[in-house]
Design a protein around this motif. Structure first.
Motif, PDB file in Angstrom:
ATOM      1  N   SER A  43       0.748  -1.160   0.011  1.00 22.87           N
ATOM      2  CA  SER A  43      -0.144  -0.116  -0.019  1.00 22.87           C
ATOM      3  C   SER A  43       0.796   1.176  -0.110  1.00 22.87           C
ATOM      4  N   PHE A  44       0.808   2.067   1.034  1.00 19.76           N
ATOM      5  CA  PHE A  44       1.566   3.275   1.068  1.00 19.76           C
ATOM      6  C   PHE A  44       2.991   2.848   1.195  1.00 19.76           C
ATOM      7  N   GLY A  45       3.393   1.621   1.718  1.00 23.02           N
ATOM      8  CA  GLY A  45       4.852   1.253   1.651  1.00 23.02           C
ATOM      9  C   GLY A  45       5.182   0.890   0.123  1.00 23.02           C
ATOM     10  N   GLY A  46       4.537   0.622  -0.586  1.00 22.01           N
ATOM     11  CA  GLY A  46       4.759   0.337  -1.869  1.00 22.01           C
ATOM     12  C   GLY A  46       5.367   1.563  -2.626  1.00 22.01           C
ATOM     13  N   GLN A  47       4.523   2.735  -2.325  1.00 24.31           N
ATOM     14  CA  GLN A  47       5.072   3.978  -2.927  1.00 24.31           C
ATOM     15  C   GLN A  47       6.546   4.183  -2.494  1.00 24.31           C
ATOM     16  N   THR A  48       6.677   3.803  -1.159  1.00 23.94           N
ATOM     17  CA  THR A  48       8.136   4.060  -0.655  1.00 23.94           C
ATOM     18  C   THR A  48       8.977   3.076  -1.220  1.00 23.94           C
ATOM     19  N   ALA A  49       8.608   2.111  -1.430  1.00 20.54           N
ATOM     20  CA  ALA A  49       9.624   1.148  -2.088  1.00 20.54           C
ATOM     21  C   ALA A  49      10.002   1.413  -3.621  1.00 20.54           C
ATOM     22  N   GLY A  50       8.890   2.128  -4.134  1.00 22.17           N
ATOM     23  CA  GLY A  50       8.797   2.521  -5.598  1.00 22.17           C
ATOM     24  C   GLY A  50       9.919   3.764  -5.644  1.00 22.17           C
TER      25      GLY A  50
END
Length: 313
Positions: A140-147
Motif C-alpha cells: 500500500s503506502f509502503g509500495g510507494q516508498t519502495a517505488g
C-alpha cells in the motif's frame, strides 16, 4: 528437500529465524527517532537484504506472514515504524503529515547508511549480510516508498516539484497493492488524505520489479477500480512482472498480519500464493536460484491457475 502448499508451487525448506526490536536510530531534524526491527535466519552467510515499508498507520510488528517467510528462507528483513504509524499518534492536522511520504524514504536511506550498526545489534548477524543485494518492498503506502527508492517520481504537495530520490544501493523493488497514477482519477478523499498521490511518474523506474495486485481491490482513493493498482507495472518500463491475485482485496488475503483486524479478504491460500511468488522472485532477482521463479511463471502464466496470474514484460 522441497516444501509444498495449497498453491501447488514449490519452495526451499525453511530455517529458524531471530528477530530483534526495537533498534533505535537517531534521525537528525525530526521529532522522533526511527525504531527498527531486524529479522534474519540464524544460519547462512552473504544474506540478501529486504527493506520492507508498512502500509499507512501500521508499524514494525506488521506483515509477519511475509517477513517471517522471507527471513526463514534466507533473507534479512528490515522494517521501520514510519512517522504515519498509529503508534506515533499522527493526526490529520499534524504539521508532519504532508511530509510523511518523504520521511519514509529518509527512514530507508538511514537504514541503508547504518546496516553495520543494525547487524551489530542482532546477535550473530554481523558480517553475514550482503550489502550489494538489497531489495525494497512495501504494501500500500509502503509500495510507494519502495517505488521511490527505485525511481518513482512523486510531486511534493508542498512545493509542487518532483525529484529523483532513488538510491543506487537498491537493486529491485516489490510493490504490493500500491497506488497508481494520480491526476483526475483520484477521488476527493485521496486529495484530502493523501495529496502525495496527486502526481506519480512511474516511467523512471528502470530497476527490475514485481507488482502484486488484487483484482477485487476497490480502493476509495481512485475512480478506476482495481486496475489502478496495476499502474506500477503497466506504466513502468520493461523488466517488470505482475502477479494478479484473483479475488484479492487490499490485504491480499491477509498479508498485514495473522488475524489482523484490517484484513477484509482472509484467505490462507491467497497469502500462500503471495508468499511463494514473492520469495521465488526474491531468489531470482538476487541471483540465488531461478528454478522456483520459472516454475511459478509456468504455473501462473496461462491464467488458468485458480488463485492468480503471473505475467512479465
Amino acid at each position: 528437500m522441497t516444501t509444498y502448499n495449497a498453491t501447488g508451487l514449490t519452495g526451499p525448506p525453511s530455517t529458524p529465524i531471530v528477530s530483534v526490536k526495537p533498534i533505535v536510530l537517531p534521525m537528525p531534524g525530526r521529532v522522533e527517532d526511527v525504531h527498527i526491527r531486524v529479522c534474519a535466519p540464524v544460519t547462512g552467510t552473504e544474506l540478501p537484504i529486504v527493506l520492507f515499508a508498512h502500509g499507512f498507520g501500521s508499524n514494525l510488528d506488521g506483515y509477519a506472514p511475509l517477513v517471517d517467510h522471507w527471513a526463514s528462507h534466507g533473507f534479512v528483513v528490515i522494517q521501520a515504524t514510519h512517522s504515519d504509524s498509529r503508534r506515533l499518534s499522527a493526526t490529520m492536522d499534524d504539521s508532519r503529515r504532508p511530509h510523511v511520504w518523504r520521511y519514509r524514504v529518509q527512514d530507508m536511506t538511514l537504514i541503508l547508511d547504518e546496516l553495520d550498526t543494525l547487524a551489530a545489534s542482532v546477535p550473530g548477524l554481523a558480517g553475514r549480510m550482503d550489502h550489494g543485494r538489497v531489495v525494497a518492498a512495501g504494501h500500500s503506502f509502503g509500495g510507494q516508498t519502495a517505488g521511490i527508492l527505485v525511481g518513482l517520481r512523486v510531486t511534493d504537495p508542498t512545493t509542487g516539484t518532483a525529484q529523483d530520490m532513488s538510491d543506487s544501493r537498491v537493486m529491485a523493488g516489490i510493490q504490493l497493492a500500491t497506488a497508481g497514477r494520480g491526476g483526475d482519477e483520484l477521488t476527493r478523499l485521496a486529495l484530502e488524505v493523501a495529496p502525495w498521490l496527486r502526481d506519480q511518474d512511474f516511467s523512471h523506474i528502470t530497476a527490475p520489479g514485481l507488482v502484486v495486485a488484487g483484482d477485487a481491490d476497490e480502493l476509495p482513493l481512485s475512480t478506476r477500480g482495481p486496475s489502478w493498482t496495476t499502474d506500477p507495472y503497466t506504466l513502468a518500463v520493461g523488466g517488470k512482472s505482475l502477479l494478479t491475485v484473483y479475488g484479492g482485496r487490499h490485504s491480499l488475503g491477509g498479508i498485514p498480519g495473522y488475524e489482523a483486524a484490517e484484513t477484509t479478504d482472509e484467505d490462507p491460500d491467497r497469502v500462500a500464493l503471495v508468499q511463494q511468488v514473492t520469495l521465488a522472485y526474491l531468489r531470482h532477482v538476487t541471483g540465488i536460484d531461478d528454478t522456483d521463479w520459472e516454475v511459478a511463471r509456468a504455473a501462473l502464466g496461462s491464467g488458468r491457475h485458480p488463485l492468480g496470474r503471473l505475467e512479465s514484460k
